[in-house]
Design a protein around this motif. Structure first.
Motif, PDB file in Angstrom:
ATOM      1  N   ARG A 449      71.966  85.857 -62.329  1.00  0.00           N
ATOM      2  CA  ARG A 449      70.464  85.049 -62.147  1.00  0.00           C
ATOM      3  C   ARG A 449      69.247  85.469 -62.627  1.00  0.00           C
ATOM      4  N   GLY A 451      66.449  85.396 -61.968  1.00  0.00           N
ATOM      5  CA  GLY A 451      65.360  85.568 -60.169  1.00  0.00           C
ATOM      6  C   GLY A 451      65.797  86.048 -59.577  1.00  0.00           C
ATOM      7  N   ASP A 452      65.152  86.427 -58.424  1.00  0.00           N
ATOM      8  CA  ASP A 452      65.802  87.314 -56.969  1.00  0.00           C
ATOM      9  C   ASP A 452      65.014  85.930 -55.403  1.00  0.00           C
ATOM     10  N   ALA A 453      64.453  85.033 -56.004  1.00  0.00           N
ATOM     11  CA  ALA A 453      63.820  84.193 -54.795  1.00  0.00           C
ATOM     12  C   ALA A 453      65.242  83.565 -53.881  1.00  0.00           C
ATOM     13  N   ALA A 454      64.124  83.116 -52.582  1.00  0.00           N
ATOM     14  CA  ALA A 454      65.924  82.355 -51.882  1.00  0.00           C
ATOM     15  C   ALA A 454      66.094  81.556 -52.058  1.00  0.00           C
ATOM     16  N   LEU A 455      66.672  80.945 -51.793  1.00  0.00           N
ATOM     17  CA  LEU A 455      67.187  79.412 -52.699  1.00  0.00           C
ATOM     18  C   LEU A 455      67.565  79.037 -50.968  1.00  0.00           C
ATOM     19  N   THR A 456      66.017  78.365 -50.480  1.00  0.00           N
ATOM     20  CA  THR A 456      65.982  77.732 -49.170  1.00  0.00           C
ATOM     21  C   THR A 456      65.457  76.460 -49.452  1.00  0.00           C
ATOM     22  N   CYS A 457      66.008  75.470 -48.480  1.00  0.00           N
ATOM     23  CA  CYS A 457      64.929  74.226 -48.519  1.00  0.00           C
ATOM     24  C   CYS A 457      65.303  73.492 -47.142  1.00  0.00           C
ATOM     25  N   THR A 465      62.808  76.416 -55.748  1.00  0.00           N
ATOM     26  CA  THR A 465      62.894  77.204 -56.659  1.00  0.00           C
ATOM     27  C   THR A 465      63.900  76.420 -57.651  1.00  0.00           C
TER      28      THR A 465
END
Length: 588
Positions: A449, A451-457, A465
């Motif tokens: 990957r 990037g390292d931003a959290a994958l939240t929703c 993201t």
């Protein structure tokens, strides 16, 4: 080059001097490493021969079989005025007939330049180079002696290549192009030998035929021939290698370069059939027939017999029985009995790449002795878009001193599957030797990957993201690799999930599996992810051809309920109800 072009005139001393001065003047405008020799001819410093250039051309006889060519040099007076930067053609000064190129022939050169600019833009082919070669090979198709469609009115044939003064090239076309079923001859305005035309031929006028006698077809074929192996005509070394591969002679190179520079300074169109035809050939029109020198009488040797007294006639020798002529020695090609594998018998190449291995074959006699200087034709056979480097599907390579010919490297297209590289002997019926080849799909062996931003929703929303990953193969970017992104049920159950995050198709419907492909840099940007109303932790699994796998965790949180609003009091409840009786009217 044909022997039919009028009377061959020997150059006089004056003409030679004038031409030499002209070339000396032209040399000053050439690249820094192209100079003029003591005779005024251009010389290319350290010019490599086609056989030594390391390009793998492997064809000693070039496009023309090293046939004779016109050696006339440009005149001293260059066309004037010189063309401006924005103009490719400027009318020549009066009297410079050599600068005139027949209309149809000139049109063919310019159309070939335009076609090559599209097909092989890195070659940077100038039409003036095609014109220079066309003049040296055939005097611009015999002064433009062509029909309206560009076909020569009279066939232009070089000398028989039977090894007497020229290369020895046995017939390869059964006389189809040159009318000779014993030996080959160079054919047409650009003087291709049949074995070269078999793979280099092109249809330049769109009539569905590849005719070496047609100037449109021949000019386009010459351009593709010169542009093979990714040679760049804007560089001195690229142009040298290309011209020498056409005819492996430094004198030929210098003559072509002289006419190239002459045409670059300006030329003009003349009617077909009215062009100037050169008068001197590299073989001097004699076919290299030797002239025996006379034997002088030593000083002081008395004349035979007394003065005034005739010498007694000598007794003629008795006629001797002439020796029986010995049969001619067989050519190398005639001694070949079979072909053997030399190196790899099969190879595999990834789509879009060039093979590191090369197919090779060895020519041998019946006794197993290797045979050098035999031309081997390699042909790509099968349903594939793979070519040899340079974009051709046929290559002719001469065997080296060990009897081995190596085909050019294979450049795979995008079509995967099996095909064959077939080796045959030119000029002799010998069983072909097939090499198996396979094109495999582009592959990646690692995914990461970017990037390292959290994958939240939040449930019912969309992920802020977007997922982007990079595919690599052996540490290098893996471009155009097929990939699949799937929302799976769990780490142990890789089947597609039926709830949780999803993508949208073109119609806006939820989908949880996508087929994708990395870009040229190996990057893969996934579409926006959405969440349904089910909170929880989910997995996104990305796989590629080649086995690279990456699993990402997605988090969907429950939606926070809105606080309950205070009830709005009604007007009826805004004041307490009255318990007192309403007043009544009283009479007096």
């Amino acid at each position: 080059m044909s022997a039919h072009f009028g009377t061959r005139l020997r150059k006089g001393a004056v003409n030679t001097t004038v031409a030499a001065l002209a070339v000396a003047a032209l040399a000053a405008s050439q690249a820094p490493d192209v100079t003029a020799d003591g005779h005024g001819r251009q010389t290319a410093a350290d010019a490599p021969s086609a056989a030594d250039s390391g390009t793998g051309t492997g064809t000693e006889s070039g496009a023309t079989g090293n046939s004779p060519y016109y050696t006339d040099l440009p005149p001293l007076n260059s066309p004037n005025p010189a063309p401006s930067d924005g103009s490719s053609t400027t009318p020549a000064a009066t009297g410079t007939n050599e600068a005139g190129i027949p209309a149809t022939v000139l049109d063919a050169y310019k159309k070939a330049e335009a076609a090559l600019a599209q097909a092989k833009p890195g070659c940077n082919m100038p039409w003036q180079l095609l014109a220079a070669i066309g003049n040296v090979e055939s005097g611009q198709a015999g002064g433009g002696n062509v029909s309206a469609d560009g076909t020569t009115v009279t066939p232009i044939l070089g000398p028989v290549l039977n090894g007497v003064g020229f290369a020895n090239i046995s017939d390869t076309d059964n006389g189809a192009y040159d009318g000779d079923s014993t030996y080959d001859r160079a054919v047409g305005p650009m003087q291709f030998i049949p074995s070269t035309w078999a793979w280099a031929g092109r249809d330049g006028n769109g009539d569905g035929k590849k005719d070496p006698n047609n100037i449109y077809d021949a000019a386009l074929a010459a351009g593709h021939y010169l542009c093979r192996y990714d040679w760049d005509m804007s560089s001195t070394s690229g142009m040298r290698s290309a011209i020498l591969s056409y005819n492996n002679s430094t004198d030929y190179l210098n003559t072509v370069l002289s006419w190239l520079e002459y045409y670059r300074k300006g030329t003009h169109e003349v009617p077909d059939g009215s062009g100037s035809v050169p008068g001197n050939r590299s073989d001097d029109g004699t076919g290299f027939t030797p002239t025996l020198p006379s034997v002088p009488t030593a000083p002081g040797t008395p004349a035979p017999g007394k003065p005034g007294t005739p010498a007694k006639p000598s007794t003629p020798p008795k006629p001797s029985t002439p020796p029986k002529p010995s049969p001619p020695a067989p050519t190398p090609t005639e001694t070949v009995d079979h072909l053997e594998y030399a190196g790899t018998t099969s190879l595999t190449v990834t789509a879009g790449s060039t093979s590191t291995d090369r197919v090779g074959t060895r020519a041998e006699t019946a006794a197993g002795k290797t045979v050098a200087k035999v031309r081997i034709r390699f042909t790509i056979v099968g349903d594939t878009d793979t070519t040899f480097t340079g974009g051709e599907t046929v290559a002719v390579i001469a065997t080296d001193s060990k009897g081995v010919a190596l085909a050019p490297a294979l450049r795979a297209g995008e079509k995967t599957g099996d095909f064959t590289v077939r080796a045959t002997v030119l000029g002799r019926t010998v069983t072909a030797l097939d090499h198996k080849a396979t094109v495999t799909a582009r592959a990646a062996d690692a995914l990461a990957r970017t990037g390292d931003a959290a994958l939240t929703c939040t449930a019912g929303g969309e992920f802020a993201t977007r997922v982007e990953v990079k595919a690599t193969y052996k540490g290098a970017a893996a471009g155009k690799v097929a990939a699949t992104a799937t929302l799976v049920k769990s780490a142990d159950d890789q089947s597609t999930n039926d709830k949780g995050p999803y993508f949208k198709d073109a119609a806006g419907n939820p989908v949880r599996t996508l087929d994708l492909r990395t870009d040229a840099n190996g990057l893969l940007a996934l579409p926006t992810l959405y969440a349904d109303d089910t909170a929880g932790t989910y997995l996104l699994r990305i796989t590629t051809t080649g086995g690279a796998t990456l699993t990402l965790e997605l988090t969907v949180t429950a939606a926070t309920p809105d606080p309950t609003p205070d009830p709005t009091p009604s007007e009826s409840a805004s004041s307490p109800a009255s318990t007192e009786p309403e007043p009544t009217a009283s009479g007096s």
